[in-house]
Enzyme design. Sequence first.
Site, PDB file in Angstrom:
ATOM      1  N   SER A   1     -83.578 -70.313 -19.328  1.00 19.34           N
ATOM      2  CA  SER A   1     -84.881 -70.707 -18.569  1.00 19.34           C
ATOM      3  C   SER A   1     -85.964 -70.260 -19.052  1.00 19.34           C
ATOM      4  O   SER A   1     -86.058 -68.951 -19.076  1.00 19.34           O
ATOM      5  CB  SER A   1     -84.707 -70.561 -17.183  1.00 19.34           C
ATOM      6  OG  SER A   1     -85.957 -70.611 -16.363  1.00 19.34           O
TER       7      SER A   1
ATOM      8  N   MET B   1     -78.052 -74.659  -6.872  1.00 22.91           N
ATOM      9  CA  MET B   1     -78.976 -74.119  -6.974  1.00 22.91           C
ATOM     10  C   MET B   1     -78.105 -72.497  -6.203  1.00 22.91           C
ATOM     11  O   MET B   1     -77.322 -72.771  -5.384  1.00 22.91           O
ATOM     12  CB  MET B   1     -79.901 -74.087  -5.846  1.00 22.91           C
ATOM     13  CG  MET B   1     -81.088 -74.821  -6.699  1.00 22.91           C
ATOM     14  SD  MET B   1     -81.796 -74.588  -8.335  1.00 22.91           S
ATOM     15  CE  MET B   1     -82.104 -72.921  -8.087  1.00 22.91           C
TER      16      MET B   1
ATOM     17  N   GLY C   1     -87.551 -70.714  -6.721  1.00 27.64           N
ATOM     18  CA  GLY C   1     -89.075 -70.210  -6.534  1.00 27.64           C
ATOM     19  C   GLY C   1     -89.108 -69.093  -7.452  1.00 27.64           C
ATOM     20  O   GLY C   1     -90.344 -69.090  -8.170  1.00 27.64           O
ATOM     21  N   PHE C   2     -87.942 -68.390  -7.757  1.00 30.20           N
ATOM     22  CA  PHE C   2     -88.256 -67.212  -8.462  1.00 30.20           C
ATOM     23  C   PHE C   2     -87.164 -67.041  -9.475  1.00 30.20           C
ATOM     24  O   PHE C   2     -85.968 -67.129  -9.150  1.00 30.20           O
ATOM     25  CB  PHE C   2     -88.687 -65.870  -7.609  1.00 30.20           C
ATOM     26  CG  PHE C   2     -89.531 -65.955  -6.619  1.00 30.20           C
ATOM     27  CD1 PHE C   2     -90.931 -65.836  -7.091  1.00 30.20           C
ATOM     28  CD2 PHE C   2     -89.430 -66.565  -5.311  1.00 30.20           C
ATOM     29  CE1 PHE C   2     -92.166 -65.948  -6.145  1.00 30.20           C
ATOM     30  CE2 PHE C   2     -90.260 -66.997  -4.429  1.00 30.20           C
ATOM     31  CZ  PHE C   2     -91.779 -66.622  -4.851  1.00 30.20           C
ATOM     32  N   GLY C   3     -87.298 -66.129 -10.716  1.00 23.61           N
ATOM     33  CA  GLY C   3     -86.380 -65.629 -11.514  1.00 23.61           C
ATOM     34  C   GLY C   3     -85.916 -64.456 -11.093  1.00 23.61           C
ATOM     35  O   GLY C   3     -86.504 -63.864 -10.192  1.00 23.61           O
ATOM     36  N   GLY C   4     -84.665 -63.894 -11.813  1.00 22.28           N
ATOM     37  CA  GLY C   4     -84.360 -62.597 -11.268  1.00 22.28           C
ATOM     38  C   GLY C   4     -83.857 -62.474  -9.974  1.00 22.28           C
ATOM     39  O   GLY C   4     -83.751 -61.158  -9.567  1.00 22.28           O
TER      40      GLY C   4
ATOM     41  N   GLY D   1     -79.534 -69.830 -11.297  1.00 19.50           N
ATOM     42  CA  GLY D   1     -80.095 -68.795 -10.463  1.00 19.50           C
ATOM     43  C   GLY D   1     -78.900 -67.762 -10.360  1.00 19.50           C
ATOM     44  O   GLY D   1     -77.992 -67.735  -9.970  1.00 19.50           O
ATOM     45  N   GLY D   2     -79.357 -66.386 -10.861  1.00 19.99           N
ATOM     46  CA  GLY D   2     -78.375 -65.078 -10.826  1.00 19.99           C
ATOM     47  C   GLY D   2     -77.474 -65.217 -11.658  1.00 19.99           C
ATOM     48  O   GLY D   2     -76.510 -64.412 -11.493  1.00 19.99           O
TER      49      GLY D   2
ATOM     50  N   GLY E   1     -82.147 -67.074 -16.921  1.00 20.23           N
ATOM     51  CA  GLY E   1     -83.504 -66.743 -17.335  1.00 20.23           C
ATOM     52  C   GLY E   1     -83.445 -65.189 -17.424  1.00 20.23           C
ATOM     53  O   GLY E   1     -83.503 -64.988 -18.858  1.00 20.23           O
TER      54      GLY E   1
HETATM   55  C1  DX5 Z   1     -85.346 -70.630  -9.886  1.00 22.94           C
HETATM   56  C2  DX5 Z   1     -85.261 -71.306 -11.225  1.00 22.94           C
HETATM   57  C3  DX5 Z   1     -84.288 -70.633 -12.025  1.00 22.94           C
HETATM   58  C4  DX5 Z   1     -84.683 -69.520 -12.627  1.00 22.94           C
HETATM   59  C5  DX5 Z   1     -83.423 -68.823 -13.019  1.00 22.94           C
HETATM   60  O1  DX5 Z   1     -86.230 -71.177  -8.920  1.00 22.94           O
HETATM   61  O2  DX5 Z   1     -84.833 -72.633 -10.990  1.00 22.94           O
HETATM   62  O3  DX5 Z   1     -84.111 -71.628 -13.203  1.00 22.94           O
HETATM   63  O4  DX5 Z   1     -85.425 -69.396 -13.797  1.00 22.94           O
HETATM   64  O5  DX5 Z   1     -83.617 -67.207 -13.240  1.00 22.94           O
HETATM   65  P1  DX5 Z   1     -82.570 -66.337 -13.456  1.00 22.94           P
HETATM   66  O6  DX5 Z   1     -81.533 -66.696 -14.254  1.00 22.94           O
HETATM   67  O7  DX5 Z   1     -83.446 -64.981 -13.606  1.00 22.94           O
HETATM   68  O8  DX5 Z   1     -81.979 -66.206 -11.947  1.00 22.94           O
END
Ligand code: DX5
Length: 216
Positions: free
Chosen positions: A9, A138, A143-146, A177-178, A198
């Site tokens: 990502s 999902m 909304g957020f990475g990590g 995600g994660g 990501g």
């Molecule tokens: C979250 C995004 C994901 C995110 C994954 O809303 O859709 O694609 O970038 O990030 P990680 O792999 O860091 O959880």
Amino acid sequence: MKTKMIAPSLLSADFGNLERDIEMLNQSQADWIHVDVMDGRFVPNISFGFPVMKTVQKFSKKFVDVHLMIVEPEKYVEEFIAQGADLVSVHYEACIHLNRVINLIQEKGAKAGVVLNPSTPVLMLEDIIADVDLVLLMSVNPGFGGQKFIENTYKKIAETKDLILSNNSTALIEVDGGVNLENAARLFEAGADVLVAGNAVFSTENPQKTIELLKL
Ligand code: DX5
Ligand code: ZN
């Protein structure tokens, strides 16, 4: 069918060096490049839109996987496809007329995916599964990475697999995600075809090596 695919990502990439990071992915075993578009309405964060998509189109040699976390995605899917999206995924929760949006994406020449939030049951896909090219589950709240991986996803992968088989669907299963080196193998084993990663890729010293390890 090609299995064990990794879609890094770009959300976790370095936006000051986007060309360099895309080039790094081009030279890696990544299968797809995952592009996370957020509007600050469907999700509580804003990421990026068409200008970044232009850069992706210019430099990516990989399959471009666009994940729209936006309200009214039907207004924008055509433009994303015109800018090089090979696959466009829209949220079940964001589409009043999901069948219409999926048809539109495919008519414009891209693959179409449907995304489920962690709390949306797989059974909501019963009447669309035969028409989609991909189901994106999902495994965090978008909304957020990590963020931390939600364990209930394993159950949803199994349910999605059953739904696909019982409808003779050819849809792939993607998990987002994660995802990390600890859970990737189990996710593939459970039936995932594509894993988005990501943080797990971009926070490591050697992202290309991490992409390889995620496939083991
Ligand atoms: C979250 C995004 C994901 C995110 C994954 O809303 O859709 O694609 O970038 O990030 P990680 O792999 O860091 O959880
Ligand atoms: Zn995503």
